[in-house]
Design a protein around this motif. Structure first.
Motif, PDB file in Angstrom:
ATOM      1  N   UNK A  41      30.468  13.820  21.286  1.00 53.58           N
ATOM      2  CA  UNK A  41      31.835  13.171  20.805  1.00 53.58           C
ATOM      3  C   UNK A  41      31.630  11.508  20.947  1.00 53.58           C
ATOM      4  N   UNK A  42      30.279  11.183  21.036  1.00 57.28           N
ATOM      5  CA  UNK A  42      30.082   9.749  21.087  1.00 57.28           C
ATOM      6  C   UNK A  42      29.846   9.245  19.369  1.00 57.28           C
ATOM      7  N   UNK A  43      29.975   7.970  19.152  1.00 57.16           N
ATOM      8  CA  UNK A  43      29.654   7.534  17.542  1.00 57.16           C
ATOM      9  C   UNK A  43      28.491   6.613  17.694  1.00 57.16           C
ATOM     10  N   UNK A  61      30.156  17.277  18.167  1.00 53.50           N
ATOM     11  CA  UNK A  61      31.123  16.214  17.631  1.00 53.50           C
ATOM     12  C   UNK A  61      30.569  14.699  17.476  1.00 53.50           C
ATOM     13  N   UNK A  62      29.281  14.600  17.942  1.00 53.00           N
ATOM     14  CA  UNK A  62      28.743  13.383  18.049  1.00 53.00           C
ATOM     15  C   UNK A  62      28.717  12.734  16.348  1.00 53.00           C
ATOM     16  N   UNK A  63      28.812  11.399  16.069  1.00 53.79           N
ATOM     17  CA  UNK A  63      28.776  10.971  14.923  1.00 53.79           C
ATOM     18  C   UNK A  63      27.374  10.063  14.953  1.00 53.79           C
ATOM     19  N   UNK A  64      26.597  10.393  13.750  1.00 53.81           N
ATOM     20  CA  UNK A  64      25.389   9.651  13.532  1.00 53.81           C
ATOM     21  C   UNK A  64      25.778   9.296  12.243  1.00 53.81           C
ATOM     22  N   UNK A  65      25.636   7.751  12.034  1.00 53.64           N
ATOM     23  CA  UNK A  65      26.138   7.158  10.702  1.00 53.64           C
ATOM     24  C   UNK A  65      25.085   6.143  10.454  1.00 53.64           C
TER      25      UNK A  65
END
Length: 91
Positions: A41-43, A61-65
């Motif tokens: 859940x980290x971004x 739910x981790x965001x890798x952008x």
């Protein structure tokens, strides 16, 4: 959720910030082992992982952008669990 921007993480002891959900923007992780530290859940936005070991991390739910991985070990990662919103990685 804690927020970090434009920071370099190069020492293993600096990774305590990853033990709870956080948001990282324009951060660089170099020569660190994230296998047990990376929290779901980290971004991560526009972050670089250089010479890191990220094997077997929980990516739920981790965001890798727009994140880049250079010379990093990524064994056992389940990218199907990632938050798909704006998911972009570079190798």
């Amino acid at each position: 959720m804690n927020y970090y921007s434009d920071q370099c993480f190069q020492k293993q002891e600096e990774l305590d910030v990853l033990k709870s959900s956080a948001e990282f923007e324009y951060c660089e992780f170099t020569n660190v082992r994230l296998s047990s530290e990376l929290t779901a859940s980290s971004l991560f936005t526009d972050c670089s992982f250089i010479n890191c070991d990220i094997s077997n991390c929980s990516l739920k739910n981790t965001g890798l952008r727009a994140c880049s991985f250079k010379n990093s070990k990524l064994l056992g990662l389940d990218f199907s669990m990632i938050n798909p919103f704006l998911f972009t990685v570079y190798f």
